[in-house]
Design an enzyme around this catalytic site. Structure first.
Site, PDB file in Angstrom:
ATOM      1  N   CYS A 184      50.052  53.072  36.715  1.00 42.28           N
ATOM      2  CA  CYS A 184      50.999  54.168  36.809  1.00 42.28           C
ATOM      3  C   CYS A 184      50.276  55.503  36.750  1.00 42.28           C
ATOM      4  CB  CYS A 184      51.970  54.073  35.651  1.00 42.28           C
ATOM      5  SG  CYS A 184      52.672  52.433  35.471  1.00 42.28           S
TER       6      CYS A 184
ATOM      7  N   ARG B 290      47.940  55.273  42.454  1.00 41.50           N
ATOM      8  CA  ARG B 290      47.803  54.441  41.254  1.00 41.50           C
ATOM      9  C   ARG B 290      48.919  53.401  41.146  1.00 41.50           C
ATOM     10  NH1 ARG B 290      44.526  57.107  37.456  1.00 41.50           N
ATOM     11  NH2 ARG B 290      45.458  55.925  35.798  1.00 41.50           N
TER      12      ARG B 290
ATOM     13  N   TRP C 181      53.949  51.372  38.659  1.00 40.27           N
ATOM     14  CA  TRP C 181      53.537  50.106  39.270  1.00 40.27           C
ATOM     15  C   TRP C 181      53.926  49.054  38.255  1.00 40.27           C
ATOM     16  CZ3 TRP C 181      49.509  46.345  38.450  1.00 40.27           C
ATOM     17  CH2 TRP C 181      49.228  45.555  39.563  1.00 40.27           C
TER      18      TRP C 181
ATOM     19  N   ASN D 276      51.541  55.110  30.809  1.00 35.39           N
ATOM     20  CA  ASN D 276      50.692  54.308  31.680  1.00 35.39           C
ATOM     21  C   ASN D 276      49.977  53.314  30.776  1.00 35.39           C
ATOM     22  OD1 ASN D 276      48.793  53.291  33.472  1.00 35.39           O
ATOM     23  ND2 ASN D 276      47.429  55.057  33.240  1.00 35.39           N
ATOM     24  N   GLY D 277      50.124  52.026  31.082  1.00 33.43           N
ATOM     25  CA  GLY D 277      49.426  51.045  30.250  1.00 33.43           C
ATOM     26  C   GLY D 277      50.358  49.917  29.864  1.00 33.43           C
TER      27      GLY D 277
ATOM     28  N   GLU E 223      34.082  40.459  51.465  1.00 33.08           N
ATOM     29  CA  GLU E 223      34.711  41.780  51.449  1.00 33.08           C
ATOM     30  C   GLU E 223      35.593  41.957  52.699  1.00 33.08           C
ATOM     31  OE1 GLU E 223      35.302  43.962  49.405  1.00 33.08           O
ATOM     32  OE2 GLU E 223      35.686  45.777  50.547  1.00 33.08           O
TER      33      GLU E 223
ATOM     34  N   LYS F  50      39.603  42.676  52.582  1.00 34.07           N
ATOM     35  CA  LYS F  50      40.242  43.817  53.252  1.00 34.07           C
ATOM     36  C   LYS F  50      41.385  43.330  54.128  1.00 34.07           C
ATOM     37  CE  LYS F  50      39.109  46.399  51.368  1.00 34.07           C
ATOM     38  NZ  LYS F  50      38.077  46.594  50.369  1.00 34.07           N
TER      39      LYS F  50
ATOM     40  N   GLU G  47      44.369  42.119  52.027  1.00 34.59           N
ATOM     41  CA  GLU G  47      45.018  43.216  51.287  1.00 34.59           C
ATOM     42  C   GLU G  47      45.970  44.029  52.153  1.00 34.59           C
ATOM     43  OE1 GLU G  47      42.605  45.667  48.108  1.00 34.59           O
ATOM     44  OE2 GLU G  47      41.369  45.216  49.836  1.00 34.59           O
TER      45      GLU G  47
ATOM     46  N   HIS H 225      31.321  21.282  54.483  1.00 29.44           N
ATOM     47  CA  HIS H 225      31.646  20.618  53.210  1.00 29.44           C
ATOM     48  C   HIS H 225      33.138  20.711  52.896  1.00 29.44           C
ATOM     49  CE1 HIS H 225      27.445  19.931  52.485  1.00 29.44           C
ATOM     50  NE2 HIS H 225      27.202  21.215  52.735  1.00 29.44           N
TER      51      HIS H 225
ATOM     52  N   LYS I 211      45.833  51.208  42.915  1.00 21.93           N
ATOM     53  CA  LYS I 211      44.459  51.647  43.105  1.00 21.93           C
ATOM     54  C   LYS I 211      43.606  51.403  41.870  1.00 21.93           C
ATOM     55  CE  LYS I 211      41.154  53.587  45.359  1.00 21.93           C
ATOM     56  NZ  LYS I 211      40.529  52.684  46.329  1.00 21.93           N
TER      57      LYS I 211
HETATM   58  C1  F6R Z   1      39.995  46.169  46.955  1.00 22.97           C
HETATM   59  C2  F6R Z   1      39.945  46.996  45.762  1.00 22.97           C
HETATM   60  C3  F6R Z   1      39.920  46.300  44.449  1.00 22.97           C
HETATM   61  C4  F6R Z   1      39.009  47.057  43.475  1.00 22.97           C
HETATM   62  C5  F6R Z   1      39.100  46.430  42.074  1.00 22.97           C
HETATM   63  C6  F6R Z   1      38.132  47.088  41.114  1.00 22.97           C
HETATM   64  O1  F6R Z   1      40.027  46.941  48.118  1.00 22.97           O
HETATM   65  O2  F6R Z   1      39.947  48.191  45.829  1.00 22.97           O
HETATM   66  O3  F6R Z   1      39.526  44.966  44.567  1.00 22.97           O
HETATM   67  O4  F6R Z   1      37.708  47.010  43.959  1.00 22.97           O
HETATM   68  O5  F6R Z   1      40.399  46.565  41.591  1.00 22.97           O
HETATM   69  O6  F6R Z   1      38.388  48.442  41.011  1.00 22.97           O
HETATM   70  P1  F6R Z   1      37.292  49.453  40.452  1.00 22.97           P
HETATM   71  O7  F6R Z   1      36.174  49.482  41.447  1.00 22.97           O
HETATM   72  O8  F6R Z   1      38.000  50.772  40.350  1.00 22.97           O
HETATM   73  O9  F6R Z   1      36.839  48.912  39.131  1.00 22.97           O
END
Ligand code: F6R
Length: 608
Positions: free
Chosen positions: A2, A27, A74, A99-100, A481, A485, A488, A504, A603
């Site tokens: 949040c 966020r 969130w 937030n939390g 990765e 992407k 996501e 395998h 985020k």
């Molecule tokens: C994927 C993404 C997440 C973050 C993960 C860690 O695109 O952004 O997988 O990488 O939540 O976040 P940080 O790097 O802020 O610790």
């Protein structure tokens, strides 16, 4: 998670709150709300959905005020609904944004219900409002009531609170979740991070864990966890207000993909000299720490974890023993702690709860030193680590991480060289790596030239439900990765495999409806990867291969080849990331998903 914004000013603060929420929407974004003080009353407007829904509701209401708090949510406890949206109130006198996660909210709730409080939401935050109200009813002054409430709370939280009959006053509290106080002429603010306040101020102070603060138009008072009044240093943010604006781009993700040449150049800036890296970038204590390190333990989550995996290939190739683990796993298992071990945490935000907790656990059980590779200077991880190396990606708004990842890789290469020097890397190797690193911005620009071709190829993916990503060596985490992407932002199921693992098990999945994306740089594993490509073709699979023209992989009816400009193997994980980011972006665009704010994600994951 949040986002919080609060303002105390002498003119209307609604536009500041709304703009702040828009800037914090990255966020979390399932609902939003504001509460303001108006002629001795609390007035509250909340809406499900994005901040723009709240914005138009506020515009319709014509509400204006000089003191108020706002929140973008969130969901963690209770579904996204207006009733669960913050701010939460008690008896129309106290309004709270949080937030939390309040871990003992069930217990507090039961106690408050017993005292006659009726709960209007399923959230953990509502207990905070009622608990403060309860203490005020017991005769405590507002600040004292908040202090006593915080003493009861377990978990990690940041709070902003107002009271109906206390115009021009706001209380904030921080434990485990970030909270800053913004300072301006005759107005003061509270926010989750400074980016929310940049249109009104770049001056701020960061609350320490356990701090409470109270602000009015003209003053700020901070009290630490022991109850003593303290002063926290005032900082100036270097982030430009328009750094978080979209400009000519349709999405932040695309903007951030295109910013990577500059972001990587900024991350390397001042850290390379001639054919050497400058270890001073890690700070004055780093030389002694690196000298005494015999083992590297990398801890991170998500995309940052993938960066750590790439780094482990680099480190071990220089003779540096290294292990990489997902933070949420690391923190909850028993460890055989290696001697003289350095913990390296990697995080864009520096506020990821699992990574912070894993670092705390690592230090508790005897890991010796800690280094954080992070994009946010004031973040908890940076403050909790012995030394740090900042990535200079600039604010990353798109939820799917792009430039944070490639700058992490650039920073990790600096780290791998710094450690490699102490193991078996010679100065010629360092010189070669440094000269390759200097080509990164230009090579990234070249890779971005594939954008149009990738947009075309993406059309074949948009109607697929599943996909497989293959890579080998340091490009296996790049395949991971790429898969992350795609899932996501396009919601297509994507899995990554080390290409040698195909036979395998996952080969059973391959048929004409399962696109297979292969990352095939021209390195010593190329021939092995070509065999894996044949395995896919023999099962009727359709391939998209990223390779350089000299790799000798020809386009065929069932194989499409995207030519990536030749690049040295040392830096190719960074370069091969770019086309995979573009692929997921264009697939999502065709599918019409919310690219910057994909469903169910946030985020900054500041809760467990
Ligand atoms: C994927 C993404 C997440 C973050 C993960 C860690 O695109 O952004 O997988 O990488 O939540 O976040 P940080 O790097 O802020 O610790």
């Amino acid at each position: 998670m949040c986002g919080i914004v609060g303002a105390v000013a002498n003119n209307d603060i609604i536009p500041v709150l709304v703009e702040g929420l828009k800037r914090l929407e990255y966020r979390g974004y399932d609902s939003a709300g504001v509460a303001v003080l108006k002629s001795g009353n609390l007035e509250r407007v909340r809406r499900v959905g994005k901040v723009r829904e709240l914005d138009s509701a506020l515009a319709d209401s014509g509400l204006s005020a000089t003191t108020g708090i706002a929140h973008t949510r969130w969901a963690t406890h209770g579904q996204p609904s207006e009733a669960n949206a913050h701010p939460h109130t008690s008896a129309d006198t106290i309004a709270v944004v949080c937030n939390g996660i309040i871990e003992n909210h069930d217990e507090l709730r039961a106690d408050l219900v017993g005292k006659g409080y009726a709960f209007m939401s399923e959230t953990d935050t509502e207990v905070v409002a009622h608990q403060i109200h309860f203490f005020i009813e017991q005769g405590n002054e507002f600040f004292e009531a908040v202090t006593r409430t915080c003493a009861l709370l377990e978990g990690a939280y940041a709070l902003a609170i107002i009271k109906h009959d206390e115009p021009n006053r706001m209380i904030g509290a921080r434990r485990g979740s970030p909270l800053i106080v913004g300072l301006a002429e005759n107005e003061n603010y509270i926010a989750s991070d400074i980016s929310a306040l940049l249109p009104v101020t770049n001056r701020y102070l960061v609350l320490d864990d356990g701090d409470l603060c109270e602000i009015n138009q003209h003053s700020i008072r901070v009290v630490d966890a022991t109850g003593s009044e303290v002063s926290r240093p005032i900082r100036e943010s270097k982030i430009k207000a328009d750094a978080v604006e979209l400009g000519e781009y349709r999405h932040y993700m695309l903007k951030e993909i295109y910013e990577q040449a500059t972001a990587v150049a900024d991350t390397l800036d001042g850290r390379l000299a001639g054919d050497r890296i400058l270890e001073q970038a890690f700070g004055p204590e780093s030389a002694a720490i690196f000298d005494s390190t015999r083992f590297v333990q990398i801890i991170a989550c998500g995309t940052s974890f993938h960066a750590g995996l790439v780094a482990s290939y680099w480190l071990e190739s220089f003779g540096v023993p290294c292990r990489v683990e997902i933070a949420s796993e690391f923190r909850y298992r028993a460890h055989a702690v290696p001697d003289d071990a350095l913990v390296v945490t990697i995080s864009q935000s520096g506020e990821t709860a699992d990574t912070i907790a894993a670092l705390t656990e690592a230090m508790r059980i005897g890991f010796k030193h800690s280094l954080s590779i992070c994009n946010v200077p004031e973040s908890s991880l940076v403050r909790d680590s012995d030394i740090c190396l900042m990535t200079h990606a600039g604010p990353e708004i798109g939820v799917a991480s792009t430039k944070a990842f490639t700058t992490q890789l650039a920073a990790l290469m600096l780290f791998a060289i710094a450690m490699g020097r102490r193991f078996n890397m010679d100065s010629d190797t360092e010189a070669r790596l440094v000269s390759e690193m200097k080509t990164l911005p230009a090579k990234i620009e070249q890779a971005l030239n594939l954008d149009e071709d990738i947009a075309e190829v993406a059309k074949q993916f948009a109607d697929k439900d599943h996909s497989l990503f293959l890579g080998r060596g340091a490009h296996y985490p790049i395949a991971m990765e790429g898969a992350l992407k795609l899932k996501e932002i396009s919601y297509i199921h994507a899995e990554a495999y080390a290409a040698g693992e195909l036979k395998h098990g996952p080969l059973a999945l391959v048929d004409g409806r399962m696109p297979v994306i292969a990352v095939a740089p021209n390195n010593e594993l190329l021939e092995k990867l070509k065999s894996n490509i044949h395995e896919v073709r023999a099962r009727g699979g359709r391939l998209l291969v990223f390779a350089d023209a000299a790799a000798g992989i020809e386009a065929e009816e069932d194989v499409q080849v995207m030519h990536v400009a030749p690049v040295d193997d040392s830096i190719s994980p960074i370069i091969y990331t770019i086309p995979l980011q573009l692929l997921s972006y264009h697939v999502a665009l065709i599918k019409g998903t919310d690219v910057d704010k994909p469903r169910n994600l946030a985020k900054s994951v500041t809760v467990e």
